[in-house]
Design an enzyme around this catalytic site. Structure first.
Site, PDB file in Angstrom:
ATOM      1  N   VAL A  15       1.429  -6.626  -5.350  1.00 44.28           N
ATOM      2  CA  VAL A  15       0.315  -6.969  -4.463  1.00 44.28           C
ATOM      3  C   VAL A  15       0.273  -8.477  -4.233  1.00 44.28           C
ATOM      4  CG1 VAL A  15      -2.195  -6.963  -4.212  1.00 44.28           C
ATOM      5  CG2 VAL A  15      -1.019  -4.927  -5.066  1.00 44.28           C
ATOM      6  N   SER A  41       6.224 -15.525 -16.550  1.00 42.72           N
ATOM      7  CA  SER A  41       6.672 -15.764 -15.174  1.00 42.72           C
ATOM      8  C   SER A  41       6.692 -17.238 -14.802  1.00 42.72           C
ATOM      9  CB  SER A  41       5.768 -15.006 -14.189  1.00 42.72           C
ATOM     10  OG  SER A  41       5.876 -13.615 -14.364  1.00 42.72           O
ATOM     11  N   CYS A 129      -7.670   1.544  -3.407  1.00 31.26           N
ATOM     12  CA  CYS A 129      -6.824   1.706  -2.218  1.00 31.26           C
ATOM     13  C   CYS A 129      -7.129   2.994  -1.448  1.00 31.26           C
ATOM     14  CB  CYS A 129      -5.347   1.644  -2.602  1.00 31.26           C
ATOM     15  SG  CYS A 129      -4.884   2.687  -3.999  1.00 31.26           S
ATOM     16  N   ARG A 235      -0.364  12.454  -7.522  1.00 32.96           N
ATOM     17  CA  ARG A 235       0.803  11.581  -7.339  1.00 32.96           C
ATOM     18  C   ARG A 235       1.924  12.403  -6.730  1.00 32.96           C
ATOM     19  NH1 ARG A 235       0.113   6.460  -7.374  1.00 32.96           N
ATOM     20  NH2 ARG A 235      -0.678   6.390  -9.513  1.00 32.96           N
ATOM     21  N   HIS A 242      -0.350   5.953   1.017  1.00 31.03           N
ATOM     22  CA  HIS A 242      -1.142   7.079   0.524  1.00 31.03           C
ATOM     23  C   HIS A 242      -1.606   7.936   1.706  1.00 31.03           C
ATOM     24  CE1 HIS A 242      -0.937   5.280  -3.291  1.00 31.03           C
ATOM     25  NE2 HIS A 242      -2.177   4.873  -3.467  1.00 31.03           N
TER      26      HIS A 242
END
Length: 333
Positions: A15, A41, A129, A235, A242
């Site tokens: 994201v 990271s 979402c 799922r 989606h």
């Protein structure tokens, strides 16, 4: 044009990287940019609009001089750093679920309740979402006649589980084709050639936490405190976007033709339906863009006040990154 200093919290995740892509596409007026992530990271290099930025560790001291923080990190990190973001004078647009149901935190889908942005106290939450995609699809109906209830089934792509979801699906598919043993780590069961009817932890009367978000967040976003939603989250072996089947019941009946007209003219929606020519919303067509495609609009054969609707949308973009940046655009207005 005035420019705004941004930080992306969780910049190396799916994201976070999509946020950078959308910021560039929408030509958001970015001044200074900080890319923040966990210690592992630190030092990674990410390109944005021709410039290379190094990832920094997210700490309580990361937010000085920042105007807006776009959150794409875990609930735990969002809760840990939110007080420091607010103390630095920045507004935190958070994609986690940490603050969604807090009374003093607006939960915003810009096509539905943009005015709620003004009520923020330093934090604005991005909804779930599937909730974003579904409510964008049905909001025009709610404006015509108040929605009383919804019965929804979500068909959620593997990328909704993070970057490891698509990798696991592709690895399993390849293993099956080669006759090799199938391994699963991201999902509780094999996802290739399968569907898994459980997303999230068990929450209320056998419903999962993911399933309850549609009702709880829907009530808040649409300002419908009595809205009831019965949801099943599934799922499916799809890489991205989606899909949701939703039965909407309104106070007054809305004809199919009127519903098609309303949705076709609704912000953020595209009406897509030509059954004779096999045209309807599908994940392949809705991926890597920001519009919610809506079709298969039919009368509910059990209730004259009901309509069956099918919708699809990119959960990484409209369901997460783009919605957050649309909120930031409202802020700078």
């Amino acid at each position: 044009m005035k420019k705004y200093n941004l930080a992306i919290l969780g910049a190396t995740g799916a994201v976070g990287r999509e946020m950078l892509k959308v910021l560039a596409e929408r030509d958001f007026p970015v001044g200074n940019l900080k890319l923040l992530a966990s210690a592992r990271s630190v030092g990674k290099e990410i390109e944005f609009k021709g410039n290379i930025y190094k990832v920094e560790e997210a700490t309580k001291d990361s937010f000085g001089g920042v105007d807006i923080v776009l959150g794409a990190a875990s609930n735990a990190l969002a809760k840990e750093l939110a007080p420091h973001i607010k103390a630095a004078g920045a507004v935190f647009v958070d994609n986690s679920s940490a603050f969604r149901m807090c009374d003093d935190v607006p939960l915003v889908v810009p096509e539905i309740n943009p005015e709620d942005v003004k009520k923020h106290n330093g934090i604005i939450s991005n909804p779930n979402c599937s909730t974003i995609i579904t409510l964008t699809a049905v909001n025009a109906l709610n404006k015509a006649s108040k929605i009383k209830s919804m019965i929804a089934s979500t068909y959620q792509a593997v990328s909704g589980a993070g970057a490891g979801g698509p990798v696991e699906l592709l690895n399993q598919t390849e293993a099956i084709m080669k006759g090799e043993e199938v391994e699963h780590n991201v999902f509780a069961h094999q996802i290739a050639y399968n569907v898994i009817p459980k997303i999230g932890g068990v929450s209320t009367e056998g419903y999962t936490s993911e399933e309850m978000k549609m009702q709880n967040e829907g009530q808040k976003i649409m300002h419908l405190p009595e809205l009831k939603v019965s949801c099943t989250c599934i799922r499916v072996p799809v890489l991205r976007s989606h899909s949701i089947s939703v039965l909407v019941r309104t106070e007054e009946p809305i004809s199919v033709e009127k519903a098609k007209e309303l949705i076709a003219n609704a912000p953020g929606c595209r009406y897509v339906e030509d059954m004779e020519n096999e045209i309807y919303p599908m994940p392949l067509e809705t991926s890597d863009q920001d519009i919610v495609f809506v079709g298969r609009i039919r009368p509910d054969l059990t209730d004259e006040n009901g309509l069956n609707i099918w919708c699809c949308g990119d959960q990484v973009r409209k369901g997460a990154a783009t919605n957050a940046i649309q909120i930031a655009e409202l802020l700078i207005k």
